[in-house]
Scaffold this active site. Structure first.
Site, PDB file in Angstrom:
ATOM      1  CG  MET A  58      -1.918  -1.193   1.151  1.00  0.00           C
ATOM      2  SD  MET A  58      -3.478  -0.889   1.970  1.00  0.00           S
ATOM      3  CE  MET A  58      -2.943  -0.620   3.644  1.00  0.00           C
TER       4      MET A  58
ATOM      5  CG  HIS B 102       6.940  -2.060   2.037  1.00  0.00           C
ATOM      6  ND1 HIS B 102       6.743  -0.939   2.795  1.00  0.00           N
ATOM      7  CD2 HIS B 102       5.757  -2.723   2.046  1.00  0.00           C
ATOM      8  CE1 HIS B 102       5.509  -0.907   3.233  1.00  0.00           C
ATOM      9  NE2 HIS B 102       4.879  -1.984   2.806  1.00  0.00           N
TER      10      HIS B 102
ATOM     11  N   GLY C  89       4.935 -10.158   3.729  1.00  0.00           N
ATOM     12  CA  GLY C  89       5.690 -10.147   4.979  1.00  0.00           C
ATOM     13  C   GLY C  89       4.987 -10.946   6.067  1.00  0.00           C
TER      14      GLY C  89
END
Ligand code: PAF
Length: 279
Positions: free
Chosen positions: A30, A37, A146
């Site tokens: 997002m 990330h 993740g």
């Protein structure tokens, strides 16, 4: 590195690589990318010929009183990071591109009834729907998630299996700040006092994991975690649970792979953390 906003354009550009037999990795995000990330993107770059990072704040996974409008966004910084890590494309659609007149949704039974799913009604329907769309749009060989969002990961694995979506789901370990706090875009909401208080989450998780490894029972582990969080004045427990990693049903022993997970409010910010006990 190119930012693409339209489904049609992304499909067109990827068609060429697919024809050449190149492998494609997808990293769904997002945006407001952090080191967590980055670790997914690095892994995707090392595993695949072409990497697509989706950067889309998905409105349908937020509840009416949640932080959709406040959710941090910075596509320029995200592009620079993706470029530096060797990603090839960022898919950054407008909400209208993804959800124009939308009437079809993807839902999952059972696995979303506990933990975050029980506290955030409709959240995992939103996640499953957007991930299915992304898998269909990109047609990647692999997709990277993740372990911090462990319930999400279990749900995505089950959904992909049940719906025969031809993508391999790769789980990547939690990335933490030097002091232990799990990386999250929501950490930016914390004041400096709250940032210090937020350390109770990782402190509790590390203590619980150590106890579990040393042979403590589920009850003893959960009690210890609760004790540590409760000692922090700015913390309010949303849940602390031990569940079967595959079914997300509560367990009272460590006889199977177990997810010990918590969600805690620090001020108004809701943070999550977990560890997995492997048998
Ligand atoms: O984990 C996230 O950031 C989101 O839930 C995801 C998987 C990108 C779907 O919007």
């Amino acid at each position: 590195m190119k930012v693409i906003k339209k489904v049609k354009d992304l499909r067109e550009v990827l068609k060429v690589y697919k024809k050449e037999g190149r492998t494609i990795g997808l990293v769904p995000t997002m945006g407001f990318l952090h080191k967590g990330h980055a670790s997914l993107i690095k892994r995707a770059v090392s595993d695949n010929d072409i990497v697509v990072v989706s950067d889309f704040v998905n409105p349908i996974q937020f509840g009416p009183n949640e932080d959709l409008d406040a959710y941090p966004r910075d596509i320029e910084a995200d592009s620079k990071l993706c470029e530096s890590l060797g990603a090839d494309f960022i898919f950054n659609p407008d909400p209208s591109e993804m959800y124009h007149d939308k009437k079809a949704f993807v839902d999952i039974e059972g696995l979303s009834d506990n933990l975050c799913g029980a506290r955030r009604p409709g959240h995992f329907r939103g996640v499953c729907t957007v991930c299915t769309k992304l898998f269909n749009i990109v047609g990647s060989d692999r997709a990277y998630f993740g372990q911090k969002d462990a319930q999400q990961l279990s749900i995505i694995k089950k959904m992909v299996g049940d719906l025969n979506i031809p993508v391999e789901i790769i789980a990547c370990p939690i990335v933490r700040e030097d002091d232990g706090l799990a990386m999250s875009s929501r950490n930016t909401y914390l004041t400096s006092k709250e940032r210090k208080a937020a350390l109770c989450l990782s402190k509790a998780i590390f203590a619980g994991e150590k106890m579990a490894k040393e042979g403590a029972s589920v009850k003893e582990v959960l009690t210890k975690i609760e004790e540590i969080i409760s000692a922090e004045k700015l913390a309010k427990i949303d849940y602390i649970s031990a569940v079967d990693l595959e079914t997300i049903k509560d367990v009272d022993d460590f006889s199977k792979a177990t997810l010990v997970a918590l969600a805690v409010y620090i001020g108004k910010t809701r943070l999550i953390d977990n560890f997995i006990y492997e048998v």
